[in-house]
Enzyme design. Structure first.
Site, short mmCIF file in Angstrom:
data_model
loop_
_atom_site.label_atom_id
_atom_site.label_comp_id
_atom_site.label_asym_id
_atom_site.label_seq_id
_atom_site.Cartn_x
_atom_site.Cartn_y
_atom_site.Cartn_z
N SER A 164 0.87 -1.18 0.00
CA SER A 164 0.00 0.00 0.00
C SER A 164 0.90 1.22 0.00
CB SER A 164 -0.84 0.00 1.28
OG SER A 164 -1.43 1.26 1.51
N TYR A 177 -3.07 -0.90 10.48
CA TYR A 177 -2.94 -1.11 9.03
C TYR A 177 -1.59 -0.58 8.51
CZ TYR A 177 -4.24 -1.11 4.07
OH TYR A 177 -4.29 -1.33 2.71
P1 NAD Z 1 -11.25 -6.24 -0.50
O1 NAD Z 1 -11.85 -6.13 0.84
O2 NAD Z 1 -12.11 -6.11 -1.71
O3 NAD Z 1 -10.45 -7.61 -0.64
C1 NAD Z 1 -9.73 -8.19 0.42
C2 NAD Z 1 -9.80 -9.69 0.26
O4 NAD Z 1 -9.03 -10.31 1.30
C3 NAD Z 1 -11.23 -10.22 0.40
O5 NAD Z 1 -11.44 -11.23 -0.56
C4 NAD Z 1 -11.22 -10.80 1.80
O6 NAD Z 1 -12.20 -11.81 2.01
C5 NAD Z 1 -9.82 -11.35 1.84
N1 NAD Z 1 -9.39 -11.72 3.19
C6 NAD Z 1 -9.52 -11.00 4.34
N2 NAD Z 1 -9.04 -11.72 5.37
C7 NAD Z 1 -8.60 -12.90 4.85
C8 NAD Z 1 -8.01 -14.05 5.41
N3 NAD Z 1 -7.78 -14.14 6.74
N4 NAD Z 1 -7.69 -15.07 4.59
C9 NAD Z 1 -7.92 -15.01 3.26
N5 NAD Z 1 -8.48 -13.94 2.68
C10 NAD Z 1 -8.82 -12.90 3.47
O7 NAD Z 1 -10.11 -5.14 -0.54
P2 NAD Z 1 -9.00 -4.81 -1.65
O8 NAD Z 1 -8.95 -3.35 -1.76
O9 NAD Z 1 -9.17 -5.62 -2.87
O10 NAD Z 1 -7.67 -5.26 -0.86
C11 NAD Z 1 -6.73 -6.16 -1.39
C12 NAD Z 1 -5.34 -5.78 -0.90
O11 NAD Z 1 -4.98 -4.51 -1.44
C13 NAD Z 1 -5.22 -5.65 0.62
O12 NAD Z 1 -3.99 -6.20 1.04
C14 NAD Z 1 -5.24 -4.15 0.84
O13 NAD Z 1 -4.58 -3.78 2.01
C15 NAD Z 1 -4.51 -3.69 -0.41
N6 NAD Z 1 -4.74 -2.27 -0.73
C16 NAD Z 1 -5.96 -1.83 -1.16
C17 NAD Z 1 -6.11 -0.49 -1.46
C18 NAD Z 1 -7.39 0.09 -1.98
O14 NAD Z 1 -7.47 1.32 -2.15
N7 NAD Z 1 -8.44 -0.70 -2.23
C19 NAD Z 1 -5.03 0.40 -1.32
C20 NAD Z 1 -3.83 -0.09 -0.85
C21 NAD Z 1 -3.68 -1.43 -0.57
#
Ligand code: NAD
Length: 279
Positions: A164, A177
């Protein structure tokens, strides 16, 4: 060589990862879902990990199979050691090996410091940091056992840590986080240094603000989106596909010499946008 631009016939994108076996954690939502689909489009067989939401995971599997590659869904909690060990053992059993591990699963449990419970702190560290450690460790064992197969890829395996901008940008009200992502950055660099002599490439992708369920409140009203855009010099909120394309690129042999890097995919969010007019 996989990904050679001299080959003709099939479009380059469908050849970049041909014959490779990939596992994406948290692949039934948001960035993980888009990434699993993009890896399949690029020719990889894909395991769609999920922890809740089997129906959505099956839909992702169906979409990936539409590219003519193999895929299946696998339920596992990435913070549970036994479940991660079983998940990686299964891909080796079913697909023969693993070439690409995308440690993407993550969550937020936001709170001001003084109200944050130990459970909120621990949950985020367990999933976002320890989960990535477990996935990287199990994938690395198989990469080292198998070594390089030149017809498949120049490297013995690729690990992508979904990080991130908060790997380097402090974030008040989200100390769990931001600490987890800061940890991911140092874990990634340390693993990259340790595993590079085994021809294993470890890198991170650092998304900025991407439209997914994890951060809906930040963009789902015009006012919220306008506030968010102030933090993004490129003046657009990212789509999951922006991140998925970066993962395809960094895992392909086109970027074979990229080791231990964090690729920020953030529309310039890490450029200290406040200094464009202030400072
Ligand atoms: P999201 O909530 O759509 O997806 C997260 C996924 O992780 C979901 O499928 C959830 O069920 C799964 N998950 C959570 N706990 C879990 C576990 N214990 N075991 C297996 N799966 C698990 O969110 P996203 O935005 O797609 O996030 C994906 C990654 O990207 C994360 O690591 C997040 O920190 C990172 N990220 C997202 C953003 C953003 O703006 N969306 C920005 C920076 C980083």
């Amino acid at each position: 060589m996989a990904g050679s631009v001299e080959e003709s016939g099939t479009p380059l994108i469908a050849r970049l990862l041909r014959g490779q076996k990939a596992l994406v954690t948290g692949a039934n939502s948001g960035i993980g879902k888009a990434t699993a689909i993009a890896l399949g489009r690029a020719g990889a067989d894909v395991v769609v990990n999920y922890v809740v939401g089997a129906d959505e995971a099956e839909k992702v599997v169906e979409q990936i199979r539409g590219f003519g590659v193999n895929a299946y869904a696998h339920e596992a909690d990435v913070s549970d050691e036994d479940q991660v060990v079983d998940m990686v053992a299964r891909i080796v059993r079913e697909f023969g090996t693993i070439d690409i591990m995308v440690a993407n699963a993550g969550l937020q449990r936001d709170s001001a410091l003084v109200d944050m419970t130990l459970a909120q702190w621990q949950k985020v560290i367990d999933v976002n940091l320890t989960g990535q450690f477990l996935c990287a460790r199990e994938a690395a064992k198989e990469f080292m056992r198998r070594g390089v197969v030149p017809e498949v890829s120049r490297s013995a395996g690729k690990i992508v840590c979904m990080s991130s901008v908060h790997q380097i940008v402090p974030w008040a009200g989200h100390v769990n986080y931001a600490s987890s992502k800061g940890g991911v950055g140092m874990m990634m660099q340390t693993l990259a240094q340790e595993l590079a002599p085994h021809h294993i490439r470890v890198n991170a992708v650092g998304p900025g603000a991407i439209r997914t369920p994890i951060n809906t409140a930040a963009w789902d009203t015009p006012d919220a989106e306008a506030e968010l855009l102030k933090l993004i010099p490129y003046r657009r909120v990212g789509d999951p596909e922006d991140i998925a394309n970066a993962v395809v690129a960094i895992t392909s042999d086109l970027l074979d010499y990229v080791v231990g890097t964090t690729l920020y995919v953030d529309g310039g969010m890490t450029l200290f946008p406040g200094f464009a007019t202030g400072g």
